[in-house]
Structures are given as C-alpha cells and as structure tokens.
Design a protein around this motif. Sequence first.
Motif, mmCIF file in Angstrom:
data_model
loop_
_atom_site.group_PDB
_atom_site.id
_atom_site.type_symbol
_atom_site.label_atom_id
_atom_site.label_comp_id
_atom_site.label_asym_id
_atom_site.label_seq_id
_atom_site.Cartn_x
_atom_site.Cartn_y
_atom_site.Cartn_z
ATOM 1 N N GLN A 1 0.806 -1.221 0.000
ATOM 2 C CA GLN A 1 0.000 0.000 0.000
ATOM 3 C C GLN A 1 0.842 1.274 0.000
ATOM 4 O O GLN A 1 0.588 2.173 -0.814
ATOM 5 C CB GLN A 1 -0.968 0.015 1.178
ATOM 6 C CG GLN A 1 -1.959 1.179 1.065
ATOM 7 C CD GLN A 1 -2.859 1.271 2.272
ATOM 8 O OE1 GLN A 1 -2.487 0.853 3.360
ATOM 9 N NE2 GLN A 1 -4.027 1.829 2.093
ATOM 10 N N PRO A 2 1.867 1.407 0.862
ATOM 11 C CA PRO A 2 2.658 2.642 0.777
ATOM 12 C C PRO A 2 3.376 2.809 -0.550
ATOM 13 O O PRO A 2 3.481 3.923 -1.067
ATOM 14 C CB PRO A 2 3.644 2.521 1.950
ATOM 15 C CG PRO A 2 3.608 1.100 2.378
ATOM 16 C CD PRO A 2 2.254 0.584 2.029
ATOM 17 N N ILE A 3 3.866 1.698 -1.135
ATOM 18 C CA ILE A 3 4.519 1.812 -2.443
ATOM 19 C C ILE A 3 3.503 2.230 -3.505
ATOM 20 O O ILE A 3 3.794 3.075 -4.361
ATOM 21 C CB ILE A 3 5.200 0.484 -2.822
ATOM 22 C CG1 ILE A 3 6.371 0.203 -1.878
ATOM 23 C CG2 ILE A 3 5.696 0.524 -4.265
ATOM 24 C CD1 ILE A 3 7.000 -1.157 -2.072
ATOM 25 N N ALA B 1 10.149 3.423 -10.976
ATOM 26 C CA ALA B 1 10.871 2.617 -9.988
ATOM 27 C C ALA B 1 9.904 1.950 -9.017
ATOM 28 O O ALA B 1 10.077 0.781 -8.647
ATOM 29 C CB ALA B 1 11.867 3.495 -9.233
ATOM 30 N N GLY B 2 8.885 2.679 -8.595
ATOM 31 C CA GLY B 2 7.885 2.107 -7.700
ATOM 32 C C GLY B 2 7.137 0.955 -8.337
ATOM 33 O O GLY B 2 6.855 -0.064 -7.691
ATOM 34 N N GLN B 3 6.796 1.107 -9.623
ATOM 35 C CA GLN B 3 6.089 0.023 -10.325
ATOM 36 C C GLN B 3 6.953 -1.224 -10.414
ATOM 37 O O GLN B 3 6.464 -2.346 -10.266
ATOM 38 C CB GLN B 3 5.679 0.512 -11.716
ATOM 39 C CG GLN B 3 4.546 1.519 -11.684
ATOM 40 C CD GLN B 3 4.418 2.308 -12.961
ATOM 41 O OE1 GLN B 3 5.252 2.192 -13.864
ATOM 42 N NE2 GLN B 3 3.391 3.133 -13.061
ATOM 43 N N HIS B 4 8.255 -1.058 -10.668
ATOM 44 C CA HIS B 4 9.155 -2.207 -10.718
ATOM 45 C C HIS B 4 9.245 -2.890 -9.357
ATOM 46 O O HIS B 4 9.248 -4.123 -9.267
ATOM 47 C CB HIS B 4 10.546 -1.759 -11.181
ATOM 48 C CG HIS B 4 10.597 -1.336 -12.617
ATOM 49 N ND1 HIS B 4 11.683 -0.680 -13.158
ATOM 50 C CD2 HIS B 4 9.698 -1.469 -13.619
ATOM 51 C CE1 HIS B 4 11.446 -0.436 -14.429
ATOM 52 N NE2 HIS B 4 10.249 -0.900 -14.733
ATOM 53 N N LEU B 5 9.315 -2.089 -8.299
ATOM 54 C CA LEU B 5 9.392 -2.651 -6.954
ATOM 55 C C LEU B 5 8.105 -3.386 -6.600
ATOM 56 O O LEU B 5 8.132 -4.482 -6.015
ATOM 57 C CB LEU B 5 9.660 -1.534 -5.944
ATOM 58 C CG LEU B 5 9.825 -1.954 -4.478
ATOM 59 C CD1 LEU B 5 10.941 -2.984 -4.336
ATOM 60 C CD2 LEU B 5 10.121 -0.738 -3.615
ATOM 61 N N LEU B 6 6.955 -2.819 -6.971
ATOM 62 C CA LEU B 6 5.681 -3.470 -6.687
ATOM 63 C C LEU B 6 5.565 -4.782 -7.457
ATOM 64 O O LEU B 6 5.081 -5.788 -6.928
ATOM 65 C CB LEU B 6 4.531 -2.525 -7.063
ATOM 66 C CG LEU B 6 3.206 -2.712 -6.337
ATOM 67 C CD1 LEU B 6 3.379 -2.598 -4.829
ATOM 68 C CD2 LEU B 6 2.198 -1.680 -6.830
#
Length: 465
Positions: A252-254, A286-291
């Motif tokens: 959720q935070p990401i 970057a957030g999408q890759h991490l998610l």
Amino acid sequence: MTTPPLAPPSVPQVHGAIARTDSEDRLVAADEPLLGLQLRCGGDVPGAIAIPALREAVGKARALGLRIARPIIAQDGAESVTAWVEIEPAVDGCQIELRHWRSRPLPVEDEAAIARRKLAVERQIAELHARLDARQNVLYAAAESTELAALAARMDSARGRPWTDFVSIPGSAHQQPLHWRLLDGAPVAVEGSARPWRATLVPVGLPGSEPAGFELYLGSDLPAASQSEANPVAAQIRARMIGREVAPVLRQPIARIIANAETIRSRLAGPLSEEYSAYAADIATAGQHLLALIDDLTDLEVVEADDFSTAPDRIDLAEVARQAAGILGVKARERGIVIDAPRPGESLPAVAEFRRVLQVLLNLVGNALRYAPEGSQIWIRLEDEAGLARVIVADQGPGLDPAQQRKVFEKFERLGRSGDGGSGLGLYISRRLARAMGGDLTVDSAPGQGARFVLTVPGDLPVSR
C-alpha cells in the motif's frame, strides 16, 4: 518608415508587476498582468490569493519574517506562467514584486491520455481488484490489503453474482447493478471497514462495442491505520511470510508513492517544470518495478509451498484468452501491435483454475508485447488433442536459440536483459502453475522467427473431488 516584424507566437512576452497583501495574506492591490491572473484563477482584489505558488511563498515570508526571492510557476487553464517573485514582509502584510514574467499557451492535452493517467493512478491505489463478466457478475476477486481480504474471499467464493451484492452504495435505492457508467467512480461502503471506498469500472473489449467484461478496482483516499493486524481470512489466502506479513505492509505505501508520483508527473495537482515532471516519472517507474517484484516474490512463495494446489473448475479457454487480450489491448495499441485473439463464439472447454490460467496468459502475452516489434502481430490460438486443451501465444519477436529455450523457465533467468524491471520469475511461476493444474508450459522458437509458448491443461473431463 519600415514596420519591424512581429515576434513569432512562440516567443513569450516579458512583464513585471507590483502587488501588496494584508496581514491575512489577502491580495489588496496588484498591477497587470498579476491582476488578470488572479481574476482568471477565480480570485478577486481585495481577496484571498488564488495563485497557489504565490500564496505559499507569501505565507512563508510572513511566517518567517524574512525576505524571500524565488521562481514561481502558475497556470490559469489556458496559459502557463513563470516569474521571479521577491516578497518583503512588513507589519501589515507583504510587498510583492514580480519580474521576468513569461507566459506561454498550455499545450493541448490529449483527453484520452489524461484518462489513461488517471486510471493508472486509480489502479495503483486500489486495494481490491476483481474481474467481472458483461453483466457485472464476479469472475474472480483478489485483495491487496488485509482490510479487504474478507470481501475478496466472499466474492471469490460466490462467483457469478453481481459485485454490488457484496458492498453497499450509499444513497442508491435502485435495483443493482446499475449501468456501469453510473457505478464508475461511485462511493461504496464495505462491511467491516470504516474507510470510505470508491469503485472504478474499466470496460474490456473493442472500442465502440458493448463491453465484454469489466475490471473492478476498489480504492480509498484514506490510508489504512495499520496493515499488520491479524486477519484469519487473509492468512488463508496469503503466502507464509512475504504474502501474509511483508507484502501487505509494503504494497500500500509503495502504491501510494506511485499514485502520488503519477499525479505530480501528469500535473494533475498543478503546474510543474518539465525537469521535475521527469523526476516524478522516474519515481513512478521505480515504484512500479518494486511493486511487480513484491508480487512476483509473493507468487513464488505460493507456488513453491509444499501444500500448494489449484482449484480446478470447468472453464472456457477461449474466453480466458479473449479476456487476457482485452486487458492488454490498450498497451498493445500504444505500440501499434495487433493481438489476434480467439473470435467470439469460438470455445475450448478445459478443467483448470480460471484465475491461474488468466495469470499465465497475461504473463505470456505481456512478454510477447515486450519483445514483439512495433506494428507486428501476436496470435493466440487454441488446440484440442487427446483430452488436452492448449493455448498458443505466438509473436514476431527475435526468437530464442536452443540454449535460451533451455534456460527461459529457470528461476530469476532474464536472458541477459537489463533495465526493463523484470524479475526473471514470470515464466518460472507460470510453468509451476501450469503443472499444478495438471498441464505444462513449453516453448517452441528459433532465432529471427519469433516464439511460440504453449500452455497445456486437461480438457473438459470429469474431475474427481
């Protein structure tokens, strides 16, 4: 006397302005062009400052009691304005001087692109995703937070019922479900949750035709108080460590970081220089890759568990293939790629878990879109042979040599790729899922001749329960 030529329209005009505010940060006097901008932004003189960047700078100067000099950016819906502002606080307000005033017409925004960006934001903050048929009946549902895990479990265990049977729509006494356009963006209440929720319905199918189904997203503008509380339903549907404990805490935070970055990048929250818009785009990517990595690690833990099993059911592989093509249709059209899916009326009965088959096909078609050249074609074909049902996903990409074919299903194998954010787990997980359903996933390819990935599952035979 020769009249000098007019400056071309692209050259910005340069102006300056003097203004004054009172002790309550109200604009009490202003020269043009600041006066005009204040009025076009919905303000008045005297009145509250209607230009967000100027209001923030004036408030900071008065609160600190210091002279402030900085650039500001503003817009009135038709023009983008940049200026250098100098603010001198006084006993009864502030003296303002704006210099190097430059205005440019705002570029014409593509409404379709704006709608896609807003939808991307809604998808990122969604805490429940469900797939619906053309009548808004639930095909499957999955929660991204423990707070909605019980709702997803109820929806997933009662497939075939309208999604509106599982939530309340405040202020609506009409028979449900309503037309999807009336439900898109509607507020909904979820039993057991005190947070307000919003529904987003995305039609799936060819533009201009009746939707073949829908994607449903439930999101809330209020963050959850905690993602770590115990939830027995979530414990049953999540993996042991990453899925049950770490993933819900991180997801959720990401997702909100991505959503906020997309809002900034798209300038939905106000004007922004191109440089900072690019920074926001990098943050979102970057957030999408991490998610995606979190999701892959969650799936990895699920499929490698000793007690992992699927829930076989009688499904139509042609319908699942059409839905996978519909979900990725927008991404394909952006690259000029045509997905040739099974035609309406074409059918191939099989025994497998609907959600897992769709997951595998989304991975296969997504990989094909990643490697297929622009303007090419992707084929999804069906075969029925000796009690087995097959779906073939073929592309016109660079293909795989024999050594690559032997490694492509290995864990964390990316075949030398870099920079695309992939984890190298998609095909490994897909093959594990296929074999757990009593089938297999194979590849047939040659360099320069594209790739053919074949998903095999049992045909529609009686299932022992």
